[in-house]
Scaffold this active site. Structure first.
Site, PDB file in Angstrom:
ATOM      1  N   TYR A 120       5.302  -0.014  -0.896  1.00 44.27           N
ATOM      2  CA  TYR A 120       5.258  -1.296  -1.602  1.00 44.27           C
ATOM      3  C   TYR A 120       6.680  -1.793  -1.890  1.00 44.27           C
ATOM      4  CZ  TYR A 120       0.200  -0.900  -2.399  1.00 44.27           C
ATOM      5  OH  TYR A 120      -1.163  -0.813  -2.233  1.00 44.27           O
ATOM      6  N   LYS A 167       2.457  13.645   1.549  1.00 41.35           N
ATOM      7  CA  LYS A 167       2.147  13.932   2.953  1.00 41.35           C
ATOM      8  C   LYS A 167       3.452  14.383   3.606  1.00 41.35           C
ATOM      9  CE  LYS A 167      -0.818  13.845   6.422  1.00 41.35           C
ATOM     10  NZ  LYS A 167      -1.946  14.797   6.530  1.00 41.35           N
ATOM     11  N   ASP A 215      -4.401  13.548   2.063  1.00 37.13           N
ATOM     12  CA  ASP A 215      -5.678  13.363   2.779  1.00 37.13           C
ATOM     13  C   ASP A 215      -6.681  14.446   2.369  1.00 37.13           C
ATOM     14  OD1 ASP A 215      -3.944  15.154   4.013  1.00 37.13           O
ATOM     15  OD2 ASP A 215      -4.567  14.673   6.051  1.00 37.13           O
ATOM     16  N   ASP A 239      -2.564   4.011  -5.487  1.00 37.54           N
ATOM     17  CA  ASP A 239      -3.440   2.837  -5.419  1.00 37.54           C
ATOM     18  C   ASP A 239      -4.777   3.233  -4.778  1.00 37.54           C
ATOM     19  OD1 ASP A 239      -4.092   0.218  -5.813  1.00 37.54           O
ATOM     20  OD2 ASP A 239      -2.912  -0.579  -4.151  1.00 37.54           O
ATOM     21  N   ASP A 243      -8.776   4.163  -6.594  1.00 40.05           N
ATOM     22  CA  ASP A 243     -10.005   3.456  -6.198  1.00 40.05           C
ATOM     23  C   ASP A 243     -11.071   4.454  -5.775  1.00 40.05           C
ATOM     24  OD1 ASP A 243      -8.656   1.033  -6.616  1.00 40.05           O
ATOM     25  OD2 ASP A 243      -9.605   0.092  -4.876  1.00 40.05           O
TER      26      ASP A 243
HETATM   27  N1  GGG Z   1      -5.564  -6.021 -11.583  1.00 37.59           N
HETATM   28  C1  GGG Z   1      -5.368  -5.343 -10.366  1.00 37.59           C
HETATM   29  C2  GGG Z   1      -5.163  -6.238  -9.204  1.00 37.59           C
HETATM   30  O1  GGG Z   1      -4.974  -7.414  -9.372  1.00 37.59           O
HETATM   31  N2  GGG Z   1      -5.214  -5.664  -8.029  1.00 37.59           N
HETATM   32  C3  GGG Z   1      -4.974  -6.359  -6.810  1.00 37.59           C
HETATM   33  C4  GGG Z   1      -4.070  -5.624  -5.893  1.00 37.59           C
HETATM   34  O2  GGG Z   1      -4.057  -5.863  -4.703  1.00 37.59           O
HETATM   35  N3  GGG Z   1      -3.291  -4.721  -6.427  1.00 37.59           N
HETATM   36  C5  GGG Z   1      -2.340  -3.944  -5.709  1.00 37.59           C
HETATM   37  C6  GGG Z   1      -1.777  -2.889  -6.593  1.00 37.59           C
HETATM   38  O3  GGG Z   1      -2.389  -2.516  -7.570  1.00 37.59           O
HETATM   39  O4  GGG Z   1      -0.695  -2.409  -6.301  1.00 37.59           O
END
Ligand code: GGG
Length: 342
Positions: A120, A167, A215, A239, A243
């Site tokens: 990122y 990794k 992984d 991230d 999830d």
């Molecule tokens: N509130 C979380 C949000 O807006 N997520 C959208 C997203 O793509 N987030 C990428 C991240 O959390 O780095």
């Protein structure tokens, strides 16, 4: 002292769950001054920029920020906002709640995600029509800082098991550095490795740590989440794995997060803008309200934070519930139930 809170609903259901969190905060004793800023896909359309300078400044200068959700412009909105508050750690607790149909009810995990670099980093290039590149940045400083934060978080919050996700067998330079930095911090802090060399439940007094290939970790988290406590992750891994953990506990509607810096912080649900249900008034406000509870804790209103968490837990257990949790209640009905309990 009145804290000044920047409120940035963002896109989609952000505009529905952020007012729910404000209703809850309004029902409490601490006094807040809320100042709203705009950002997101709709702002890009209206003003030609997704994150106006004044919204960035609002977050930078506030005592804390509540953020809703980012849509297509996430890279231009939430990443700079996390930078505006100088946040280096993204704390994402994932736990199951009584009464909620969770795949793994024994889940109680906290992802401590490096928030400033990794893939990122924003360094992407369109080289030719055929070739695009991305630079994955991992620095010693940022890796040590997130490791230190993760071990400290575990110690302060009663977790005896820390796992470093990486990794390093493939990304030898970048994740090799990340892992080495985490190992060095563990050594400096006197945190031993889990003796059998495998990730799993801590076996001795105090905190232990282990590392895991991300992984394989994804699979083990699904099969045995109870073996894990705090998981320190590079940016993208944090991230994705958070999830994944949301799927274990009943969905993204339940995961709050805090983006923490030395002097400032931003609080947001882990879910995004959910365009499929935006505008229907049925978004689950729990993740946003629990994010507000994390903000209360951060601002030293621990008692108020506990009250909010208890109220949310009570409503999750007894209802009403939004459709993502099998109910038919609206965002407003769930919020009102939380406020009633307060
Ligand atoms: N509130 C979380 C949000 O807006 N997520 C959208 C997203 O793509 N987030 C990428 C991240 O959390 O780095």
């Amino acid at each position: 002292m009145t804290h000044r809170i920047a409120v940035i609903p963002g896109d989609g259901i952000g505009g529905e769950v952020v007012p729910a969190a404000i209703d809850v905060l309004d029902a409490l004793d601490p006094a807040f001054e809320f100042v709203e800023g705009e950002a997101g896909d709709h702002v890009l359309t209206e003003r030609g920029e997704a994150l106006p300078e004044e919204t960035y400044e609002l977050a930078a200068e506030a005592d804390a920020t509540l953020f809703g959700a980012a849509g297509e412009t996430a890279a231009d909105v939430i990443l700079p906002l996390r930078e505006a508050v100088d946040s280096f750690a993204n704390v994402r607790p994932a736990r199951a709640y009584p009464g909620i149909d969770a795949v793994k009810p024994e889940t109680d995990l906290v992802f401590v995600r490096e928030n400033t670099e990794g893939v990122y980093s924003g360094i992407e290039d369109h080289i030719t029509d055929d070739v695009t590149t991305l630079t994955r940045v991992i620095t010693e400083d940022a890796s040590r800082r997130i490791a230190d934060f993760g071990f400290e978080y575990a110690a302060e919050n009663g977790y005896d098991d820390v796992t470093v996700a990486h990794k390093a067998n493939v990304m030898r330079e970048t994740d090799g550095r990340f892992l080495e930095a985490c190992e060095a911090v563990a050594e400096e802090r006197g945190v031993p490795r889990t003796p059998d060399g495998a990730s799993g439940e801590a076996v001795s007094e105090g905190i232990e740590f282990d590392d895991a290939l991300m992984d394989a970790l994804a699979m083990h988290l699904i099969m045995h989440p109870e073996d894990y406590g705090v998981v320190i992750c590079p940016n993208l891994a944090g991230d994705m794995l958070s999830d994944l953990a949301a799927g274990l506990v009943g969905g993204l509607g339940l995961l709050p997060s805090a983006n923490v810096g030395p002097d400032n912080a931003l609080f947001e649900p882990v879910h995004g803008s959910a365009p499929d249900i935006a505008g229907e008034g049925i978004a689950n406000p729990a993740a946003m309200i629990l994010s507000a509870a994390m903000m209360l804790e951060h601002l030293d209103y621990g008692g108020a934070a506990d009250r909010v968490r208890e109220a949310v837990e009570g409503v999750l257990e007894d209802g009403p519930r939004t459709p993502d949790l099998g109910g038919d209640a609206s965002t407003d009905e769930v919020t009102a139930a939380v406020v009633d309990r307060l």
